[in-house]
Scaffold this motif. Structure first.
Motif: not given
Length: 219
Positions: A108-121
């Motif tokens: 769920r955390g990684r899904e939210l990170v992707q949804l909010l567009g900051y996976e590169q951090y």
């Protein structure tokens, strides 16, 4: 109950007769709020009106002088100022909060990170992030355990336009799954997004009339 009538939806959050003073200065003077599953609520007020005080009381981080708050289900709380550790990475925050909530994985955390567009951090230290990215992480951590009620204090702070749109996509998804969202803000740009608008003035909540009909703060 009359034949053919529909049972009332059980509220997920109820606040009744909330009072709070700081010294001799009364901030809340009998605020009432009822929130149903899937409902999006905005509490609007000027700076100093007591919005953050009300939200902290709803979240259970501040005790009211008088009144009652009843919560049905789990709670997610996203304060205006992110409570993060500058020396930890984004990924470490996800892992620590997942452990605190006893979650089996970080899906769920990684899904939210992707949804909010900051996976590169993911491997970046929080102290090196912009204010907007810290706010994204703050929101992610509040939603990590998929709470029934999400409390947001000025959630748009630091968001660019793309993130603002992503935020509303996320809120729409939450509402579609029956989650309640309460937004505390000094300004509402798009009133038609909300099911309920309530103005916090003189320490109490007053329903705002929109679209030609009056909205109700409580049952």
């Amino acid at each position: 109950m009359a034949p053919g009538s529909t049972p009332a939806t059980t509220p997920v959050l109820q606040a009744h007769d909330i009072h709070k003073s700081y010294g001799r200065h009364p901030v809340l003077r009998g605020a009432d709020l009822t929130v149903a599953p899937g409902q999006l609520v905005a509490v609007v007020g000027e700076n100093g009106a007591g919005k953050s005080t009300l939200l902290k009381i709803l979240a259970g981080t501040l005790t009211a002088d008088r009144g009652e708050v009843v919560l049905s289900g789990t709670l997610g709380y996203c304060p205006q100022d992110p409570v993060l550790n500058a020396s930890l990475t984004v990924e470490q925050h996800l892992r620590y909060f997942a452990a605190a909530h006893r979650l089996p994985d970080l899906d769920r955390g990684r899904e939210l990170v992707q949804l909010l567009g900051y996976e590169q951090y993911g491997k970046s230290l929080v102290g090196e992030l912009s204010g907007g990215t810290r706010q994204k992480l703050n929101l992610t951590l509040a939603l990590l355990h998929d709470p029934a009620v999400l409390l947001l204090d000025e959630p748009y702070q630091g968001f660019d336009w793309e993130t603002y749109l992503r935020f509303w996509d996320l809120v729409d998804d939450l509402r579609g799954r029956g989650k309640a969202v309460v937004v505390i803000t000094h300004l509402v740009f798009e009133q038609d997004r909300f099911d309920l608008l309530a103005d916090l003035t003189d320490g109490s909540l007053t329903p705002r009339t929109t679209a030609g009909r009056e909205q109700h703060v409580s049952a």
